[in-house]
Structure formats: structure tokens, C-alpha cells
Design a protein around this motif. Structure first.
Motif: not given
Length: 193
Positions: A90-94, A99-105, A114-125
Motif C-alpha cells: 500500500x505504501x508503494x502504491x501511495x 510520483x505521478x501527480x506533480x510532474x517532475x518536482x 521511495x516507490x523503488x525502495x518499496x519494490x525492493x522491500x516487497x521482493x525481500x518481504x
């Protein structure tokens, strides 16, 4: 004949009462009934009393129907790690949404990291869930619990990314929640040894 008729209804009532009593006793052994759920509920309560956050532990375990069928702390550990991993998803989805809301800020780029970190977290999980579910009963070195506890570094890093830049993290609350759930899950894994 009148005596026979008065005895027959009484015998039918006794047979009916006996049948109802048997059905009630049999139903108490069915999954989901209060008698069958009581030992599992007691196991959840006993396990959670031994953790640092009883309320969070109970919420984590009760978030899955599998807790009601658990017969050991080890089974609860699998449920806890799986539930904590769902929280990381859920944190990764958030983070992806942000990441897609603000267009490059800067905040959006950090959310993407953070989404990438959570992707790694999910694999390790997923590996941690496998390790906990196949953990030998005689394991005493705590490798499975350490693997779950190590997952906490991912939400910590996410919060740290924003803090390093002096930006309030829109993911701080969800990251803290994931970190806390992973911490309780690792405690339950340690209790299962």
C-alpha cells in the motif's frame, strides 16, 4: 390408546431435543464457530501480550482470516509478515501515486525513489515470508526474524530521503506505519522459535 398418543409426542420432543443438542455440539467444532475460534483468539492474545505493541499486533493479526485458523505462533508469524508486507505494498502504491501527480518536482522524484525502495522491500518481504513459513522448528539463531527486521530499513530510507532535503514527507505516516508493523512482525517471528 390415549396413553400411547400422549407418550409419542413426548418421545418426539426428547428425540428432537437430543438431535438439537448433538447439532449444537457438532457445530461448535466447525471453523468460524465461537468454540473453534476461542483457542485461536486466545493464541493471538497471548502472543500479542508478549510484543512491544499489543494493539498493533492484534490489529495486524486480525487483518487476515488466516489468524483464526492458526494453531501455533509460527503460523501467526507467517500471517504477521504477510500482513506487514501488504502494508508495504500500500505504501508503494501511495508513493507511485505521488510520483505521478506533480510532474517532475523534487517531492515527486523522491516519491518515485521511495516507490523503488518499496519494490525492493516487497521482493525481500516475499523471501522473508518464505523463510518464516519454511523455518525449521529447531532454528534458534534468529535468521528469519532478522530478515523480517531488516525490511524496516526501506521505510526508514524513504523518510530519510525527504528529511535530507528538508522537505516534509507526504509518505512519513505510511512509512512509519509500515516500519512499526514490520517491527511487530519480527517480534512475532522471534516468539515462534
Amino acid at each position: 390408546m390415549a396413553t400411547t398418543l400422549s407418550i409419542a409426542p413426548e418421545a418426539n420432543h426428547k428425540a428432537l431435543l437430543a438431535a438439537l443438542l448433538c447439532a449444537a455440539v457438532a457445530a461448535s467444532f466447525l471453523p468460524g464457530s465461537s468454540a473453534a475460534a476461542a483457542p485461536s483468539s486466545q493464541l493471538v492474545s497471548q502472543t500479542c501480550r508478549r510484543t512491544s505493541n499489543h494493539r498493533l499486533c492484534a490489529d495486524l493479526l486480525r487483518s487476515s482470516n488466516r489468524s483464526s485458523a492458526a494453531t501455533s505462533v509460527r503460523e501467526l508469524a507467517v500471517v504477521a509478515v504477510t500482513a506487514a508486507r501488504r502494508s508495504a505494498l500500500r505504501a508503494r502504491m501511495r508513493a507511485l501515486d505521488l510520483a505521478h501527480e506533480g510532474g517532475g518536482t523534487v517531492s515527486c522524484r523522491l516519491a518515485a525513489r521511495c516507490a523503488a525502495l518499496y519494490a525492493v522491500c516487497l521482493r525481500a518481504g516475499a523471501q522473508a515470508v518464505g523463510r518464516v513459513s519454511t523455518m525449521p522448528a529447531y532454528e534458534h539463531d534468529g535468521r528469519a526474524a532478522d530478515a523480517v527486521s531488516a525490511l524496516r530499513r526501506f521505510p526508514e530510507k524513504c523518510v530519510g530521503l525527504f528529511r535530507e532535503r528538508g522537505i516534509a514527507s507526504p509518505l512519513e505516516r505510511v512509512s512509519r506505519e509500515v516500519e512499526e508493523k514490520l517491527g511487530v512482525a519480527s517480534e512475532i517471528v522471534r516468539l515462534s522459535r
